[in-house]
Design a protein around this motif. Structure first.
Motif, PDB file in Angstrom:
ATOM      1  N   ILE A  66       0.854  -1.193   0.000  1.00  0.00           N
ATOM      2  CA  ILE A  66       0.000   0.000   0.000  1.00  0.00           C
ATOM      3  C   ILE A  66       0.884   1.233   0.000  1.00  0.00           C
ATOM      4  O   ILE A  66       1.944   1.248   0.645  1.00  0.00           O
ATOM      5  CB  ILE A  66      -0.850  -0.016   1.291  1.00  0.00           C
ATOM      6  N   ARG A  67       0.440   2.273  -0.720  1.00  0.00           N
ATOM      7  CA  ARG A  67       1.071   3.587  -0.574  1.00  0.00           C
ATOM      8  C   ARG A  67       0.009   4.542  -0.064  1.00  0.00           C
ATOM      9  O   ARG A  67      -1.091   4.611  -0.629  1.00  0.00           O
ATOM     10  CB  ARG A  67       1.617   4.087  -1.917  1.00  0.00           C
ATOM     11  N   ASP A  68       0.322   5.263   1.028  1.00  0.00           N
ATOM     12  CA  ASP A  68      -0.638   6.258   1.510  1.00  0.00           C
ATOM     13  C   ASP A  68      -0.366   7.604   0.824  1.00  0.00           C
ATOM     14  O   ASP A  68       0.602   7.750   0.068  1.00  0.00           O
ATOM     15  CB  ASP A  68      -0.621   6.358   3.049  1.00  0.00           C
ATOM     16  N   LEU A  69      -1.232   8.569   1.087  1.00  0.00           N
ATOM     17  CA  LEU A  69      -1.113   9.862   0.394  1.00  0.00           C
ATOM     18  C   LEU A  69       0.160  10.606   0.765  1.00  0.00           C
ATOM     19  O   LEU A  69       0.579  11.506   0.051  1.00  0.00           O
ATOM     20  CB  LEU A  69      -2.333  10.746   0.696  1.00  0.00           C
ATOM     21  N   ASP A  70       0.799  10.210   1.883  1.00  0.00           N
ATOM     22  CA  ASP A  70       2.065  10.851   2.281  1.00  0.00           C
ATOM     23  C   ASP A  70       3.274  10.156   1.659  1.00  0.00           C
ATOM     24  O   ASP A  70       4.415  10.518   1.939  1.00  0.00           O
ATOM     25  CB  ASP A  70       2.193  10.849   3.808  1.00  0.00           C
ATOM     26  N   GLY A  71       3.018   9.113   0.848  1.00  0.00           N
ATOM     27  CA  GLY A  71       4.130   8.446   0.168  1.00  0.00           C
ATOM     28  C   GLY A  71       4.748   7.303   0.938  1.00  0.00           C
ATOM     29  O   GLY A  71       5.715   6.686   0.469  1.00  0.00           O
ATOM     30  N   LYS A  90       0.224   1.566  19.251  1.00  0.00           N
ATOM     31  CA  LYS A  90       0.804   2.346  20.351  1.00  0.00           C
ATOM     32  C   LYS A  90       1.157   1.390  21.475  1.00  0.00           C
ATOM     33  O   LYS A  90       0.260   0.889  22.138  1.00  0.00           O
ATOM     34  CB  LYS A  90      -0.194   3.414  20.825  1.00  0.00           C
ATOM     35  N   PRO A  91       2.398   1.087  21.739  1.00  0.00           N
ATOM     36  CA  PRO A  91       3.552   1.510  20.943  1.00  0.00           C
ATOM     37  C   PRO A  91       3.835   0.558  19.781  1.00  0.00           C
ATOM     38  O   PRO A  91       4.502   0.915  18.834  1.00  0.00           O
ATOM     39  CB  PRO A  91       4.695   1.457  21.949  1.00  0.00           C
ATOM     40  N   ARG A  92       3.331  -0.698  19.864  1.00  0.00           N
ATOM     41  CA  ARG A  92       3.634  -1.694  18.837  1.00  0.00           C
ATOM     42  C   ARG A  92       2.405  -2.563  18.599  1.00  0.00           C
ATOM     43  O   ARG A  92       1.614  -2.774  19.504  1.00  0.00           O
ATOM     44  CB  ARG A  92       4.785  -2.610  19.304  1.00  0.00           C
ATOM     45  N   CYS A  93       2.307  -3.102  17.372  1.00  0.00           N
ATOM     46  CA  CYS A  93       1.218  -4.033  17.056  1.00  0.00           C
ATOM     47  C   CYS A  93       1.445  -5.330  17.843  1.00  0.00           C
ATOM     48  O   CYS A  93       2.548  -5.868  17.846  1.00  0.00           O
ATOM     49  CB  CYS A  93       1.218  -4.315  15.554  1.00  0.00           C
ATOM     50  N   THR A  94       0.400  -5.801  18.531  1.00  0.00           N
ATOM     51  CA  THR A  94       0.568  -6.974  19.407  1.00  0.00           C
ATOM     52  C   THR A  94       0.990  -8.230  18.633  1.00  0.00           C
ATOM     53  O   THR A  94       1.822  -9.000  19.098  1.00  0.00           O
ATOM     54  CB  THR A  94      -0.756  -7.280  20.144  1.00  0.00           C
ATOM     55  N   THR A  95       0.446  -8.417  17.426  1.00  0.00           N
ATOM     56  CA  THR A  95       0.700  -9.665  16.695  1.00  0.00           C
ATOM     57  C   THR A  95       2.093  -9.697  16.066  1.00  0.00           C
ATOM     58  O   THR A  95       2.740 -10.742  16.022  1.00  0.00           O
ATOM     59  CB  THR A  95      -0.356  -9.851  15.576  1.00  0.00           C
ATOM     60  N   TYR A  96       2.555  -8.542  15.567  1.00  0.00           N
ATOM     61  CA  TYR A  96       3.804  -8.529  14.786  1.00  0.00           C
ATOM     62  C   TYR A  96       4.885  -7.601  15.348  1.00  0.00           C
ATOM     63  O   TYR A  96       5.950  -7.476  14.733  1.00  0.00           O
ATOM     64  CB  TYR A  96       3.518  -8.114  13.338  1.00  0.00           C
ATOM     65  N   ASN A  97       4.595  -6.920  16.442  1.00  0.00           N
ATOM     66  CA  ASN A  97       5.574  -6.000  17.022  1.00  0.00           C
ATOM     67  C   ASN A  97       5.992  -4.898  16.050  1.00  0.00           C
ATOM     68  O   ASN A  97       7.112  -4.386  16.093  1.00  0.00           O
ATOM     69  CB  ASN A  97       6.821  -6.764  17.513  1.00  0.00           C
ATOM     70  N   SER A  98       5.087  -4.547  15.120  1.00  0.00           N
ATOM     71  CA  SER A  98       5.404  -3.497  14.146  1.00  0.00           C
ATOM     72  C   SER A  98       5.010  -2.136  14.708  1.00  0.00           C
ATOM     73  O   SER A  98       4.048  -2.036  15.463  1.00  0.00           O
ATOM     74  CB  SER A  98       4.641  -3.757  12.843  1.00  0.00           C
ATOM     75  N   PRO A  99       5.730  -1.080  14.324  1.00  0.00           N
ATOM     76  CA  PRO A  99       5.320   0.274  14.694  1.00  0.00           C
ATOM     77  C   PRO A  99       4.190   0.727  13.759  1.00  0.00           C
ATOM     78  O   PRO A  99       3.741  -0.052  12.903  1.00  0.00           O
ATOM     79  CB  PRO A  99       6.584   1.092  14.435  1.00  0.00           C
ATOM     80  N   GLN A 100       3.737   1.954  13.909  1.00  0.00           N
ATOM     81  CA  GLN A 100       2.774   2.521  12.939  1.00  0.00           C
ATOM     82  C   GLN A 100       3.469   2.565  11.578  1.00  0.00           C
ATOM     83  O   GLN A 100       4.560   3.115  11.448  1.00  0.00           O
ATOM     84  CB  GLN A 100       2.377   3.915  13.392  1.00  0.00           C
ATOM     85  N   LEU A 101       2.843   1.967  10.572  1.00  0.00           N
ATOM     86  CA  LEU A 101       3.490   1.826   9.263  1.00  0.00           C
ATOM     87  C   LEU A 101       3.189   3.005   8.339  1.00  0.00           C
ATOM     88  O   LEU A 101       3.980   3.333   7.455  1.00  0.00           O
ATOM     89  CB  LEU A 101       3.039   0.527   8.590  1.00  0.00           C
ATOM     90  N   SER A 102       2.016   3.612   8.523  1.00  0.00           N
ATOM     91  CA  SER A 102       1.606   4.735   7.670  1.00  0.00           C
ATOM     92  C   SER A 102       2.095   6.045   8.289  1.00  0.00           C
ATOM     93  O   SER A 102       2.458   6.096   9.466  1.00  0.00           O
ATOM     94  CB  SER A 102       0.080   4.746   7.550  1.00  0.00           C
ATOM     95  N   THR A 105      -5.218   7.843   4.122  1.00  0.00           N
ATOM     96  CA  THR A 105      -5.955   7.719   2.864  1.00  0.00           C
ATOM     97  C   THR A 105      -5.080   6.946   1.890  1.00  0.00           C
ATOM     98  O   THR A 105      -3.879   7.217   1.769  1.00  0.00           O
ATOM     99  CB  THR A 105      -6.273   9.117   2.289  1.00  0.00           C
ATOM    100  N   LEU A 106      -5.690   5.977   1.237  1.00  0.00           N
ATOM    101  CA  LEU A 106      -4.971   5.094   0.327  1.00  0.00           C
ATOM    102  C   LEU A 106      -4.698   5.813  -0.993  1.00  0.00           C
ATOM    103  O   LEU A 106      -5.593   6.414  -1.569  1.00  0.00           O
ATOM    104  CB  LEU A 106      -5.874   3.884   0.075  1.00  0.00           C
ATOM    105  N   ASP A 107      -3.446   5.748  -1.454  1.00  0.00           N
ATOM    106  CA  ASP A 107      -3.116   6.333  -2.752  1.00  0.00           C
ATOM    107  C   ASP A 107      -3.063   5.248  -3.832  1.00  0.00           C
ATOM    108  O   ASP A 107      -3.549   5.438  -4.938  1.00  0.00           O
ATOM    109  CB  ASP A 107      -1.766   7.063  -2.654  1.00  0.00           C
ATOM    110  N   ALA A 108      -2.462   4.100  -3.510  1.00  0.00           N
ATOM    111  CA  ALA A 108      -2.368   3.002  -4.481  1.00  0.00           C
ATOM    112  C   ALA A 108      -2.161   1.700  -3.716  1.00  0.00           C
ATOM    113  O   ALA A 108      -1.686   1.699  -2.575  1.00  0.00           O
ATOM    114  CB  ALA A 108      -1.205   3.229  -5.446  1.00  0.00           C
ATOM    115  N   MET A 109      -2.523   0.603  -4.365  1.00  0.00           N
ATOM    116  CA  MET A 109      -2.415  -0.700  -3.703  1.00  0.00           C
ATOM    117  C   MET A 109      -2.140  -1.772  -4.755  1.00  0.00           C
ATOM    118  O   MET A 109      -2.642  -1.702  -5.875  1.00  0.00           O
ATOM    119  CB  MET A 109      -3.729  -0.999  -2.984  1.00  0.00           C
ATOM    120  N   GLU A 110      -1.315  -2.763  -4.377  1.00  0.00           N
ATOM    121  CA  GLU A 110      -1.057  -3.927  -5.229  1.00  0.00           C
ATOM    122  C   GLU A 110      -1.130  -5.181  -4.377  1.00  0.00           C
ATOM    123  O   GLU A 110      -0.783  -5.154  -3.197  1.00  0.00           O
ATOM    124  CB  GLU A 110       0.367  -3.887  -5.823  1.00  0.00           C
ATOM    125  N   VAL A 111      -1.541  -6.276  -4.998  1.00  0.00           N
ATOM    126  CA  VAL A 111      -1.472  -7.585  -4.340  1.00  0.00           C
ATOM    127  C   VAL A 111      -0.771  -8.542  -5.296  1.00  0.00           C
ATOM    128  O   VAL A 111      -1.133  -8.635  -6.477  1.00  0.00           O
ATOM    129  CB  VAL A 111      -2.872  -8.118  -3.977  1.00  0.00           C
TER     130      VAL A 111
END
Length: 474
Positions: free
Chosen positions: A310-315, A398-410, A416-422
């Motif tokens: 995913i790419r958000d509107l902030d790039g 906040k502070p991390r995703c419980t399942t994957y320990n990831s920070p905020q990704l966006s 807002t979604l700018d583009a998406m691929e699967v």
């Protein structure tokens, strides 16, 4: 006696290569040193032949476009001339002898971390000795740039190209800093940011880094094999070189530039299960298939394991790996091979923590459960969420995703979604052909009727693609 010591070391290095590999290396040395034919290399006169930096550069520029960027050619030369031969005056000479050439090839292509390290130290800086983080960063960026360049030059990108992927320059920096984040001082601390660039690292630390970060050796091997065009087609290619890049299907000739760049593809692919690293096929692109959640579902359900980006509107660029086929249902699915990742502004993979089993979730047309695509965290608080009201999403951590320990990704928590691929990865499941034909609206006639009552036509009509399309080979 000195001569014997020299030839013993030389012979033991030479014996690591198969006969056809030896003749390949002989041929390259002869070409570089200007002697004719490998038979000539057997006599004493030819053994005195040497290779200079000018010869290496000339081999490169004999082509219209150099197989290797010039800084990497100079680094290879520094690595070759750093090899000390018994009985020779100490200190690197300007000329590279056949023994040095063979030992260089043997250590970098067949050696262990211990054998590689002193050469790599000299490739990073001619002086050797403790190296600043900044010098290691420049070397790593040169190395990744050279891999992208040489694979493109040799047409080994397997259907990817510099035209159908995002510009690689930011990806080179992102991958270099991800690899450098593994540099550990003897006390176990990992310097970061500007502190890393100014820190001095000694040989044992860099040896530990080369040992723990296999990409350094793999990339060097690709640069030597493909850049110097030696041993590039012989059978001892290891899987990490064969599957460095997956075969790309489904993007050729469609005028789309992927959200991925080559360094990110190499990095993310290395984190996939081994049996899925050989092929990626484009299933959905918002620029090809439109911005519609039912379109997204129609293209990805029952198609096997996938990467969502995913790419958000902030790039910001980020996504997740779904280890199982997506199914529309109000329960979590998947297993602990799933992960989340970031591509820009940083390149990183975030794997399963063991905290819960909220790996992946896809729901549509339900009144009681959330409708959308999610990975990690929990309802209303996903590590990655795309709402069924296509175009909106969130990454809450906040502070991390419980399942994957990831920070905020966006860039922003609600984006807002700018583009998406699967992209489907690995071989398509047997059922993909049959089940894949149905739209989510075929499955749910009630949703179809509601759309028609509201006066909205079915966007997916007429847009379905023949199953099994895009089997394009590079």
């Amino acid at each position: 006696k000195m001569g014997n010591a020299e030839s013993n070391a030389y012979q033991s290095h030479l014996s690591r290569f198969l006969p056809e590999e030896q003749s390949d290396i002989d041929g390259l040395f002869d070409a570089l040193s200007g002697s004719s034919g490998s038979a000539g290399a057997k006599n004493a006169k030819a053994a005195k032949k040497t290779v200079t930096l000018a010869a290496l550069q000339a081999r490169q520029s004999a082509h219209t476009r150099e197989p290797l960027p010039e800084p990497m050619t100079a680094r290879l030369y520094d690595g070759m001339r750093s090899i000390d031969l018994p009985g020779k005056s100490s200190g690197p000479s300007e000329q590279i002898a056949k023994e040095q050439f063979v030992i260089f090839m043997s250590n970098l292509l067949k050696g262990n971390a211990d054998e590689k390290i002193s050469i790599i130290m000299r490739m990073i800086a001619r002086t050797g000795g403790p190296l600043k983080g900044k010098q290691i960063q420049e070397f790593t960026e040169d190395l990744i740039t050279s891999v992208v360049h040489v694979l493109s030059y040799r047409k080994e990108l397997k259907g990817w190209s510099l035209e159908n992927t995002r510009d690689s320059s930011s990806g080179v920096k992102a991958l270099a800093s991800e690899l450098l984040s593994e540099l550990k001082l003897p006390d176990g601390t990992k310097p970061v940011g500007s502190q890393l660039l100014e820190t001095n690292f000694d040989q044992s630390v860099i040896e530990d880094w080369v040992y723990r970060v296999p990409q350094v050796s793999v990339f060097l091997s690709v640069v030597i094999r493909q850049g110097l065009h030696v041993l590039h087609s012989l059978p001892d290619q290891t899987n990490d070189i064969l599957n460095l890049l997956p075969h790309c299907k489904g993007i050729k000739g469609r005028g789309v530039v992927s959200l991925f760049d080559i360094p990110a593809i190499i990095y993310i692919n290395s984190h996939l299960p081994a049996e899925m690293q050989h092929k990626w096929q484009l299933l959905f692109s918002s620029r090809l298939h439109g911005e519609s959640f039912s379109q997204l579902c129609a293209h990805i359900v029952n198609k096997g394991p996938c990467l969502v980006i995913i790419r958000d509107l902030d790039g910001f660029l980020f996504g997740g790996f779904a280890s199982h086929s997506w199914e529309v249902k109000p329960q979590f699915q998947g297993d602990n091979r799933c992960f989340l990742f970031s591509v820009f502004p940083t390149l990183a993979v975030y794997t399963y923590t063991g905290y819960n089993d909220h790996y992946m979730y896809l729901n549509h047309g339900q009144q009681t459960m959330p409708n959308g695509l999610g990975m990690g965290g929990q309802h209303g608080y996903f590590g990655l969420w795309i709402d069924s009201d296509y175009g909106k999403g969130h990454s809450k951590a906040k502070p991390r995703c419980t399942t994957y320990n990831s920070p905020q990704l966006s860039a922003k928590e609600d984006f807002t979604l700018d583009a998406m691929e699967v992209w489907a990865v690995g071989d398509a499941p047997e059922s993909a052909g049959r089940k894949g034909k149905k739209s989510i609206l075929d499955v749910d006639p009630q949703a179809q009727a509601l759309l028609e009552m509201a006066g909205k036509s079915r966007q997916s009509e007429g847009l379905r693609e023949p199953v099994g399309e895009d089997e394009d080979e590079d």
